[in-house]
Design a protein around this motif. Structure first.
Motif, mmCIF file in Angstrom:
data_model
loop_
_atom_site.group_PDB
_atom_site.id
_atom_site.type_symbol
_atom_site.label_atom_id
_atom_site.label_comp_id
_atom_site.label_asym_id
_atom_site.label_seq_id
_atom_site.Cartn_x
_atom_site.Cartn_y
_atom_site.Cartn_z
ATOM 1 N N LYS A 38 -35.323 -12.125 -9.296
ATOM 2 C CA LYS A 38 -35.403 -10.445 -9.697
ATOM 3 C C LYS A 38 -34.746 -10.264 -10.684
ATOM 4 C CE LYS A 38 -35.299 -9.884 -4.625
ATOM 5 N NZ LYS A 38 -34.314 -9.550 -3.605
ATOM 6 N N GLY A 39 -33.930 -11.046 -11.481
ATOM 7 C CA GLY A 39 -33.078 -10.620 -12.597
ATOM 8 C C GLY A 39 -31.826 -10.174 -12.308
ATOM 9 N N PHE A 40 -31.154 -9.341 -13.181
ATOM 10 C CA PHE A 40 -29.823 -9.004 -12.673
ATOM 11 C C PHE A 40 -29.772 -7.930 -11.944
ATOM 12 C CE2 PHE A 40 -28.913 -12.708 -15.782
ATOM 13 C CZ PHE A 40 -27.796 -13.055 -15.196
ATOM 14 N N ILE A 41 -30.652 -7.230 -11.534
ATOM 15 C CA ILE A 41 -30.471 -5.965 -10.941
ATOM 16 C C ILE A 41 -29.197 -6.120 -9.736
ATOM 17 C CG2 ILE A 41 -31.616 -4.395 -9.623
ATOM 18 C CD1 ILE A 41 -32.543 -4.385 -12.211
ATOM 19 N N GLY A 42 -28.249 -5.434 -9.912
ATOM 20 C CA GLY A 42 -27.327 -5.190 -8.635
ATOM 21 C C GLY A 42 -26.271 -6.496 -9.181
ATOM 22 N N HIS A 43 -26.349 -7.448 -9.962
ATOM 23 C CA HIS A 43 -25.348 -8.272 -10.002
ATOM 24 C C HIS A 43 -24.771 -8.401 -11.499
ATOM 25 C CE1 HIS A 43 -26.356 -10.190 -6.107
ATOM 26 N NE2 HIS A 43 -27.586 -10.112 -6.623
ATOM 27 N N GLU A 44 -24.796 -7.060 -12.131
ATOM 28 C CA GLU A 44 -24.108 -7.080 -13.512
ATOM 29 C C GLU A 44 -22.782 -7.633 -13.698
ATOM 30 O OE1 GLU A 44 -25.833 -4.560 -12.007
ATOM 31 O OE2 GLU A 44 -27.756 -4.613 -13.054
ATOM 32 N N LYS A 45 -21.930 -7.741 -12.610
ATOM 33 C CA LYS A 45 -20.502 -7.515 -12.902
ATOM 34 C C LYS A 45 -19.875 -9.134 -12.490
ATOM 35 C CE LYS A 45 -18.123 -3.863 -13.267
ATOM 36 N NZ LYS A 45 -17.244 -2.740 -13.164
ATOM 37 N N PHE A 46 -20.574 -10.201 -13.112
ATOM 38 C CA PHE A 46 -20.101 -11.444 -12.827
ATOM 39 C C PHE A 46 -18.920 -12.005 -13.761
ATOM 40 C CE2 PHE A 46 -23.943 -13.186 -10.149
ATOM 41 C CZ PHE A 46 -23.558 -12.658 -9.057
ATOM 42 N N ARG A 47 -18.098 -12.596 -13.274
ATOM 43 C CA ARG A 47 -17.046 -13.013 -14.209
ATOM 44 C C ARG A 47 -16.751 -14.436 -13.936
ATOM 45 N NH1 ARG A 47 -13.493 -8.686 -16.646
ATOM 46 N NH2 ARG A 47 -15.203 -7.945 -17.968
ATOM 47 N N VAL A 48 -16.502 -15.399 -14.947
ATOM 48 C CA VAL A 48 -16.319 -16.497 -15.169
ATOM 49 C C VAL A 48 -14.997 -16.961 -16.007
ATOM 50 C CG1 VAL A 48 -17.446 -19.012 -15.967
ATOM 51 C CG2 VAL A 48 -18.655 -17.295 -15.190
#
Ligand SMILES: *Cc1c(COP(=O)(O)O)cnc(C)c1O
Length: 476
Positions: free
Chosen positions: A163-173
């Motif tokens: 679906k792409g990044f919708i709803g998951h924009e705040k990932f950190r590595v």
């Protein structure tokens, strides 16, 4: 070319190859040419007329060879080595002769099954968790990208792929300040954004500080970010610093993050039991990469990615259109599903050949030989007036520099830069540098397949001579 000519010329080439191996020390390590020189010697249009072997070979010697850097030269001490060896070269010849494209089990069952076997051999010989599985990739950059992508997918329950990044924009590595640039690149390519790679500070030996990692994660969580992955370095590229794998692993599992271990260079040292302390606690990690094409005598390219749960890779990368389906899919590994490429080279063959020819014993002996030479060189460096080591020498990477206390860091940096450049300009040796805490540091990596005492002795003599010359230039 008919078979008769092929046979004749291929024999000529093998003779040339062995001569090269015997005489490689007679070449300057790096070529003395300017940018564009080789390009300008080549015709601007592709040839319409066929050329003979002799014509092409003459040009190879005349035009191409003078522009080569000789990575197999035993006085090549720069970057990390990209070692080859006779068994590896021979296997490479067979690989290209068979010309197999090993994307799935059916497209060459022996390639898939040999790959599964040799990566298991390596896993066990290195003391990695016996439940893990491995796959050969082209480079560590690709393997790390695969790990970051799998981490992203696992964290999003495999929804970003769909679906792409919708709803998951705040990932950190997270990685240390000294992690390899391939981690930064993976952030870009994986769509996570370079700004979401948080660089964790390091201790005085340039290893990641676990407390700082934990602090950074807590702050991110408070601010609504989701920590998904930490990449630890088992042997940084600058100075071969070893991040504390076990402690990082505990933090990663507490926060439900993927833990990827980048052991691209130093991973080969795990073949020596005395270095197993470096992976204590790795069982908690999710993936681990090392490059046989650096310090394990297997010519470029060949990188091995180990994973705790191969389904994470398969669920991230598997794409099976109708034309790729086979009857065996449920019973075999189709390694195309374990990474980015569809088509795959038969790299397992050269690993097999190298491991069998040296034997694990023979590989260990070579590695220990390099480590002993490093011990010697380190003593010479340490005992030189006004020359200091900038890091503890855990493996075979010596990081040193000249320091005159009355001068500023900037002035000392200029001296070290001039020192290394003068040594390299001799064409007899090749070193590369790094910056540690703003200081220009010369790296001396003693891991070339054929490096011997006489080579490090000569290298040190050149370094001493050039240091004297530089001092004269700066201090008269
Ligand atoms: C060399 C190196 C890499 C990159 O290796 P490639 O196989 O050239 O992509 C990544 N990480 C570390 C620590 C390295 O030393």
């Amino acid at each position: 070319m008919n078979n008769q000519d092929f046979r004749k010329h291929a024999h000529q080439l093998v003779d040339w190859m062995v001569d090269y191996m015997e005489q490689k020390e007679n070449y300057p390590v790096t070529p003395d040419i300017n940018p564009g020189e080789i390009y300008d010697k080549l015709p601007n249009e592709a040839p319409e007329e066929p050329a003979t072997f002799d014509q092409i070979f003459t040009d190879f010697e005349k035009v191409i060879m003078p522009g080569m850097t000789h990575w197999q030269h035993p006085l090549f001490f720069g970057y990390f080595p990209a070692n080859n060896s006779a068994p590896s070269i021979m296997a490479e010849m067979l690989m290209s002769t068979l010309g197999a494209q090993c994307m799935s089990w059916l497209t060459s069952p022996a390639a898939t099954e040999l790959e599964e076997k040799v990566v298991n051999w390596l896993r066990d010989a290195k003391g990695l968790d016996s439940a893990w599985k491995g796959v050969i990739q082209d480079t560590a950059s690709t393997a790390t990208l695969c790990a970051v992508l799998a981490a992203r997918e696992r964290a999003s329950r495999f929804s970003i792929n769909e679906k792409g990044f919708i709803g998951h924009e705040k990932f950190r590595v997270y990685s240390s300040e000294h992690a390899h640039s391939s981690v930064d690149k993976a952030m870009r390519i994986a769509g996570l954004g370079l700004q979401n790679l948080i660089k964790i500070s390091v201790d005085k030996n340039f290893a990641m500080l676990p407390n700082a990692l934990e602090e950074a994660i807590k702050i991110d969580v408070k601010n609504g970010f989701t920590p998904i992955c930490v990449v630890s370095a088992l042997g940084t590229t600058s100075s071969a610093a070893i991040d504390p794998i076990g402690e990082i692993g505990k933090i990663a599992s507490r926060f439900g993050m993927w833990h990827h271990i980048d052991a691209a260079y130093a991973g080969t040292a795990l073949l020596l039991p005395e270095f197993r302390w470096m992976i204590q606690g790795h069982e908690l990690a999710d993936s681990y990469v090392f490059n046989p094409h650096k310090w394990m005598f297997t010519n470029f390219d060949c990188s091995v990615l180990f994973v705790k749960n191969a389904d994470d890779l398969v669920n991230t990368f598997s794409m099976t259109p109708e034309y790729l389906k086979t009857d065996q899919d449920d019973h075999v590994h189709n390694y195309r599903d374990w990474g980015i490429q569809l088509g795959r080279r038969f790299r397992a063959l050269k690993l097999w050949w190298v491991i069998r020819t040296f034997g694990l014993q023979g590989i260990r002996q070579k590695l220990r030989g390099h480590l002993e030479l490093t011990e010697l060189a380190k003593k010479w460096v340490e005992n030189e007036e006004n020359v200091i080591l900038e890091t503890p020498t855990i493996l075979n990477v010596i990081c040193f520099r000249f320091v005159e206390k009355s001068l500023s860091t900037k002035e000392n940096n200029a001296i070290n830069q001039a020192w290394m450049q003068r040594a390299n300009q001799s064409g007899k040796v090749f070193f590369t540098h790094t910056i540690l805490n703003e200081k220009y540091v010369i790296r001396w990596v003693i891991g070339q397949t054929d490096v011997k005492f006489e080579h490090i002795e000569l290298a040190w003599k050149i370094l001493q001579q050039e240091l004297a010359a530089v001092k004269e230039q700066f201090f008269q």
